[in-house]
Design an enzyme around this catalytic site. Structure first.
Site, PDB file in Angstrom:
ATOM      1  N   HIS A  15       0.872  -1.199   0.000  1.00  0.00           N
ATOM      2  CA  HIS A  15       0.000   0.000   0.000  1.00  0.00           C
ATOM      3  C   HIS A  15       0.894   1.230   0.000  1.00  0.00           C
ATOM      4  O   HIS A  15       1.303   1.707   1.060  1.00  0.00           O
ATOM      5  CB  HIS A  15      -0.915   0.010   1.227  1.00  0.00           C
ATOM      6  CG  HIS A  15      -1.923  -1.098   1.197  1.00  0.00           C
ATOM      7  ND1 HIS A  15      -3.197  -0.936   0.710  1.00  0.00           N
ATOM      8  CD2 HIS A  15      -1.816  -2.399   1.543  1.00  0.00           C
ATOM      9  CE1 HIS A  15      -3.846  -2.091   0.783  1.00  0.00           C
ATOM     10  NE2 HIS A  15      -3.029  -3.006   1.278  1.00  0.00           N
TER      11      HIS A  15
ATOM     12  N   HIS B  54      -8.243  -7.982  -1.888  1.00  0.00           N
ATOM     13  CA  HIS B  54      -8.161  -8.289  -0.475  1.00  0.00           C
ATOM     14  C   HIS B  54      -9.336  -9.232  -0.219  1.00  0.00           C
ATOM     15  O   HIS B  54     -10.486  -8.858  -0.440  1.00  0.00           O
ATOM     16  CB  HIS B  54      -8.317  -7.028   0.359  1.00  0.00           C
ATOM     17  CG  HIS B  54      -7.106  -6.161   0.368  1.00  0.00           C
ATOM     18  ND1 HIS B  54      -6.637  -5.532  -0.745  1.00  0.00           N
ATOM     19  CD2 HIS B  54      -6.258  -5.834   1.388  1.00  0.00           C
ATOM     20  CE1 HIS B  54      -5.543  -4.852  -0.426  1.00  0.00           C
ATOM     21  NE2 HIS B  54      -5.289  -5.014   0.850  1.00  0.00           N
TER      22      HIS B  54
ATOM     23  N   GLU C  94      -9.874 -11.187   4.710  1.00  0.00           N
ATOM     24  CA  GLU C  94      -8.872 -10.772   5.699  1.00  0.00           C
ATOM     25  C   GLU C  94      -9.568 -10.616   7.041  1.00  0.00           C
ATOM     26  O   GLU C  94      -9.850  -9.514   7.514  1.00  0.00           O
ATOM     27  CB  GLU C  94      -8.191  -9.458   5.281  1.00  0.00           C
ATOM     28  CG  GLU C  94      -6.991  -9.126   6.174  1.00  0.00           C
ATOM     29  CD  GLU C  94      -6.335  -7.787   5.851  1.00  0.00           C
ATOM     30  OE1 GLU C  94      -6.836  -7.072   4.963  1.00  0.00           O
ATOM     31  OE2 GLU C  94      -5.323  -7.463   6.499  1.00  0.00           O
TER      32      GLU C  94
END
Ligand SMILES: [Zn+2]
Length: 435
Positions: free
Chosen positions: A70, A221, A224
């Site tokens: 990120h 993602h 998670e």
């Protein structure tokens, strides 16, 4: 007929290298930014005229690759405050507090600083998610600028990441498509953060359809969470099959798999393999953020790395965060990532440790679709000389990057870590050879 013998003018010759595949005493010749020859020492010994680097038996590896990062939030630790609970959800809330105060210049400056750190550590390709849930798309514009500026020395691939949920956050789908129109490379998602399981599954369908229509890769993602019922990876695999996206889709994190029922996983892993979906685990972050709702025993919360690898699934280990709302440490060192991966997954066998080196080099290179990556003739002359004899020693020592080479040019060097020991008359005291 006479054959004129061509005299190849090499730009750089690396002498006496060990390679990750176990070969030793290898010379690597570089010409025009490409690897021209890789051969046992004696075969290239007579060709002169090039700058030479004596590897002295040390390991030369293709560059490190980070498949999950990120870059829009990196180096923002403490802004506007630190994450008190250490949880993913407080990190997302904290990022939401920081977002309105961000400026393009600040994002660019921090990203460029991180890329400098990365180059020093031989990390020359990074896939970074970039948050698209800001209608200004400030981070997108900033990182597109950074991608262009670092291109001579680092491959930056960007993922359009709807941090607050493509369905849950108003306008996120439009913003995501605008980001792709601007040139962001990969379609992202976060199904477990949508309001319901059903909306999470719907987001996977929508995002995979967008990727298929645009001919783009996907990296979500996914799951998670410690919730064993978070099963969006199943939808991701199904949609990958439906759109024929095999080999171009990645499930990042997949931490819920740690807590899933074993019978269900025995069906799920073959489905992931059939779909050709890759996985990225982020050991530094997963071990830190998951299990925060547990008392004791506390779960590790990293996905099932050795079992996924055993099924033939591409598994990379990513850094995810450095000095940001989610993680207070980190130094762009993919050997630190591999080191933690070995511990969290208990992958201490020789082959298992070796696989963790591949998980920060060749496997993420394949996931990113990097062209010309590797040490074969014809590949880009990008490689790193490490102060270690083999990949496992490199991980153990978090080995010094003696030289980092990009397109045949040395772009970073670090002094030997054993110099001080040599001065004390105890050369390479940290070295150890099995047997
Ligand atoms: Zn992430």
């Amino acid at each position: 007929m006479t054959t004129k013998r061509s005299t190849v003018q090499y730009d750089l010759l690396v002498r006496d290298a060990a390679l990750p595949d176990g070969r030793t005493g290898i010379d690597i010749a570089v010409s025009g930014g490409k690897i021209a020859a890789v051969a046992p020492h004696a075969e290239l010994a007579s060709i002169g005229g090039a700058a030479e680097v004596d590897a002295a038996g040390q390991l030369v590896t293709p560059p490190f690759v980070d498949a999950h990062f990120h870059m829009d939030s990196t180096l923002s630790y403490g802004l506007p405050r630190v994450n008190a609970s250490g949880t993913l959800l407080e990190g997302i809330a904290l990022w939401g507090e920081l977002k309105p105060t961000l400026t393009t210049d600040a994002i660019v400056e921090r990203a460029l600083q991180y890329c400098d750190w990365a180059v020093g550590k031989g990390l020359l390709a990074i896939r970074s998610h970039v948050d698209v849930c800001d209608p200004r798309l400030m981070a997108v514009d900033a990182l597109l600028d950074v991608r262009k500026r670092v291109a001579p020395y680092l491959d930056l691939q960007l993922v359009a990441f709807p941090q607050d949920g493509v369905l849950r956050s108003e306008g996120a789908q439009t913003n995501l498509e605008r980001a792709l129109d601007k040139g962001v490379d990969v379609v992202g998602g976060i199904p477990h953060f949508e309001r319901t399981m059903a909306e999470g599954a719907a987001s996977v369908r929508i995002l995979c359809a967008i990727a298929a229509a645009r001919g783009l890769r996907v990296d979500m993602h996914c799951d998670e969470t410690d919730d064993p019922m978070s099963r969006h990876i199943e939808s991701l695999a199904r949609e990958t099959l439906r759109h024929g996206l095999g080999g171009r889709v990645t499930g990042s994190h997949l931490t819920s798999m740690h807590s899933m029922d074993n019978y269900y996983v025995s069906k799920l892993i073959p489905l992931i393999a059939e779909a050709g979906v890759a996985a990225v685990a982020n050991p530094l972050i997963n071990i830190t953020i998951q299990g925060r709702h547990d008392t004791y025993p506390k779960r590790r919360g990293m996905t099932r790395v050795p079992e996924l690898m055993a099924a033939g699934i591409d598994v990379a280990l990513g850094h995810d965060c450095v000095l940001d709302p989610w993680y207070p440490l980190g130094a762009a060192d993919m050997l630190e990532v591999a080191h933690m991966g070995i511990h969290v997954a208990q992958m201490t066998g020789r082959q298992a440790m070796r696989a963790c080196f591949d998980a920060v080099t060749t496997v993420p290179a394949r996931i990113l679709g990097l062209e010309g990556y590797g040490l074969q003739p014809g590949c880009n002359a990008d490689f790193v000389l490490l102060e270690a004899r083999d990949p496992v020693e490199a991980i153990r020592l978090k080995a010094t990057r003696l030289a980092v080479v990009r397109r045949g040019r040395i772009i970073a060097t670090t002094p030997s870590a054993t110099t001080a020991l040599e001065l004390a008359g105890r050369p390479a005291a940290t070295r150890y050879r099995i047997g």
